[in-house]
Design an enzyme around this catalytic site. Structure first.
Site, PDB file in Angstrom:
ATOM      1  N   ASP A 144       0.864  -1.195   0.000  1.00  0.00           N
ATOM      2  CA  ASP A 144       0.000   0.000   0.000  1.00  0.00           C
ATOM      3  C   ASP A 144       0.893   1.235   0.000  1.00  0.00           C
ATOM      4  O   ASP A 144       2.121   1.133   0.100  1.00  0.00           O
ATOM      5  CB  ASP A 144      -0.972   0.002   1.194  1.00  0.00           C
ATOM      6  N   ASN A 159     -21.655   4.440 -15.100  1.00  0.00           N
ATOM      7  CA  ASN A 159     -22.252   5.076 -13.923  1.00  0.00           C
ATOM      8  C   ASN A 159     -22.093   6.582 -14.046  1.00  0.00           C
ATOM      9  O   ASN A 159     -20.984   7.060 -14.332  1.00  0.00           O
ATOM     10  CB  ASN A 159     -21.546   4.571 -12.653  1.00  0.00           C
ATOM     11  N   ASN A 198      -5.610  -4.850  -6.555  1.00  0.00           N
ATOM     12  CA  ASN A 198      -6.809  -4.373  -5.860  1.00  0.00           C
ATOM     13  C   ASN A 198      -6.817  -2.859  -5.667  1.00  0.00           C
ATOM     14  O   ASN A 198      -7.887  -2.247  -5.604  1.00  0.00           O
ATOM     15  CB  ASN A 198      -6.919  -5.078  -4.498  1.00  0.00           C
ATOM     16  N   TYR A 219     -13.595   6.466 -13.874  1.00  0.00           N
ATOM     17  CA  TYR A 219     -13.530   5.203 -13.118  1.00  0.00           C
ATOM     18  C   TYR A 219     -14.035   4.042 -13.981  1.00  0.00           C
ATOM     19  O   TYR A 219     -13.399   2.985 -14.063  1.00  0.00           O
ATOM     20  CB  TYR A 219     -14.385   5.367 -11.859  1.00  0.00           C
ATOM     21  N   LYS A 223     -12.078   0.664 -15.233  1.00  0.00           N
ATOM     22  CA  LYS A 223     -12.498  -0.689 -14.842  1.00  0.00           C
ATOM     23  C   LYS A 223     -12.878  -1.528 -16.062  1.00  0.00           C
ATOM     24  O   LYS A 223     -12.613  -2.733 -16.099  1.00  0.00           O
ATOM     25  CB  LYS A 223     -13.663  -0.610 -13.842  1.00  0.00           C
TER      26      LYS A 223
END
Ligand SMILES: NC(=O)c1ccc[n+]([C@@H]2O[C@H](COP(=O)([O-])OP(=O)(O)OC[C@H]3O[C@@H](n4cnc5c(N)ncnc54)[C@H](O)[C@@H]3O)[C@@H](O)[C@H]2O)c1
Length: 450
Positions: A244, A350, A291, A356, A360
């Site tokens: 991270d 969306n 992720n 985004y 994706k």
């Protein structure tokens, strides 16, 4: 983030009130608990054609209560509608259906079961991929399974879920791994999905620790879904490396200490991220989970270049660059498993998420395009597309939108990080080389993009 409506709808007063007003009444889903051994705790019903017989040799490892219905091929005791036990799991082999008139077998098999399903029942239909069949009528019948299964999944009550598995020639041996996942609470928040299995010659040696001996890297592991993925991979026996950004040091190191894992503080967009990562992984890698992800929502009219660039850099460019570097350097071993965290936004689109959703959707395209190229090395690459999952990311969504996101699915609720983590862990198994180039939605059969 707790879902107070579910708590209310499942209280004795709330249950009556919700039913009286006709509001949605989502149930608490049964999920995999630590210490559990059997994928199915209750009765498993097998029916249909010859593939169901392929399940019999390992069915007693799934549960000790196996029944058959509407088939002679099975040695299991017959299940009698209205008299047999409630069903926790059902497998129906529809791969023999080749003509329109044979499709009525679906109605004849499933109709008597529907009032005899236990809570959180898991149903699986087996078929053959239409594109693999030469006869147009047979291909059409097999494609019909898709419409049937997605619709029946929407009709199930009390947390029931249903998937369609298209089993490729030679992939019959991979049924055990797939059914251990899709018949168990590990797939509690997956429904209405169509998955293709292909032949794969890397078996799981020990089902209690299917990832034993595998080294796994999880990016964005300090919190939320990433932390849950790391815990689940460790539970399944993997040696986990957590990554991270430096700002997440405290959380990352606390989790690493708890799991006995290594941690790497690194921004995946840093100029030298690839070389640093390769240096941190001298013994190579068997499971790579991309992720880490961010949102910077704005309608396109108001989208700043900074918002656009940041999202594309973290969500899409970094997984591309890092995966290629790990492949080219040989850090990623043969038979490795790569999992990319996409989103149903990338499938449905969306409002406010052009950046985004583009990132994706790009990940799904990456998995599809890379899968055939990596097949020779036995490497699989898949996308997991979560729907509404209860994390800090979704806790920031305004209340009304959040409620809509939660309820607009067949299961009428948000998923938990654990639901996504279980899907990633399954795709990380050696035997899950049977699945590649696919996008597995973990969305409770969300109405978005369905
Ligand atoms: N929560 C949901 O409902 C949902 C739905 C669909 C998809 N997803 C996807 O699942 C993934 C995890 O989501 P989450 O809700 O747990 O998010 P989160 O914001 O809780 O966690 C994301 C993690 O990624 C890390 N990260 C961000 N940028 C990084 C960088 N440049 N380098 C290294 N690490 C970085 C963050 O520090 C954080 O720990 C994301 O890819 C997200 O897009 C989430």
């Amino acid at each position: 983030m707790s879902d107070r409506y579910i708590d209310f709808a499942n209280s004795s007063l709330g249950h009556r009130l919700v039913a009286a007003i006709g509001l949605p009444s989502p149930v608490r889903l049964e999920r995999w608990q630590a210490g559990r051994l059997r994928p199915v705790e209750g009765a498993l019903l097998l029916g249909g054609g010859a593939l169901a017989a392929k399940v019999l040799p390992f069915a007693n490892k799934l549960t000790d209560a196996i029944y058959s219905y509407g088939t002679d091929a099975s040695t299991a005791p017959a299940w009698i509608p209205g008299h047999g036990p409630k069903l926790k799991a059902v497998v129906f082999d529809a791969s023999d259906l080749q003509h329109t008139d044979q499709l009525k077998q679906l109605r004849e098999f499933f109709q008597p079961l529907l009032k005899n399903l236990d809570n959180s029942a898991h149903l699986v239909i087996l078929g053959r991929a239409p594109e693999s069949l030469g006869d147009p009528f047979a291909a059409s019948a097999q494609r019909a399974l898709e419409g049937f299964s997605r619709s029946l999944a929407k009709e199930l009550r009390n947390g029931g879920v249903l998937q369609l598995l298209y089993v490729g020639e030679g992939a019959e041996d991979q049924l055990e791994g797939a059914l251990r996942f899709f018949l168990s609470p590990k797939s509690a928040y997956i429904s209405g999905q169509v998955i293709r299995l292909q032949a794969c010659d890397t078996p799981v040696e020990d089902w209690t620790r299917p990832l034993a001996g595998r080294k796994a890297l999880v990016t964005g592991a300090a919190r939320g879904i990433g932390a849950s993925i790391a815990e689940t991979l460790a539970r399944d026996g993997a040696e986990v490396i957590l990554l991270d950004v430096p700002q997440a040091k405290t959380d990352l190191e606390a989790l690493a200490a708890r799991l006995g894992a290594r941690s790497v503080l690194l921004d995946i967009c840093a100029e030298d991220a690839a070389s640093q990562l390769i240096e941190h992984l001298p013994d190579g890698l068997d499971i790579l989970v991309h992720n880490a992800g961010i949102t910077r929502d704005k309608t396109l009219a108001n989208m700043t270049p900074e918002y656009w660039d940041a999202v594309l850099a973290v969500n899409l460019n970094a997984p591309q660059v890092l995966t290629k570097a790990l492949l080219d350097s040989g850090t990623l071993h043969d038979n490795a498993r790569v999992v990319l965290l996409a989103s149903i936004s990338g499938i449905a689109g969306n409002r406010g998420q052009t950046n985004y959703a583009a990132s994706k959707a790009g990940l799904i395209g990456l998995a599809q395009a890379w899968a055939p190229l990596l097949k020779e090395r036995g490497i699989s690459i898949n996308a997991v597309a979560p729907g509404f999952i209860e994390t800090q990311m979704t806790a920031h969504i305004p209340f009304a939108l959040r409620e809509t996101g939660r309820r607009m699915s067949s299961l009428g609720q948000g998923g938990l990080p654990q639901d996504v983590a279980e899907a990633v862990a399954w795709l990380g198994q050696p035997g899950s080389g049977a699945v590649s180039g696919q996008a597995l939605r973990v969305c409770g059969q969300s109405l978005l993009g369905a």
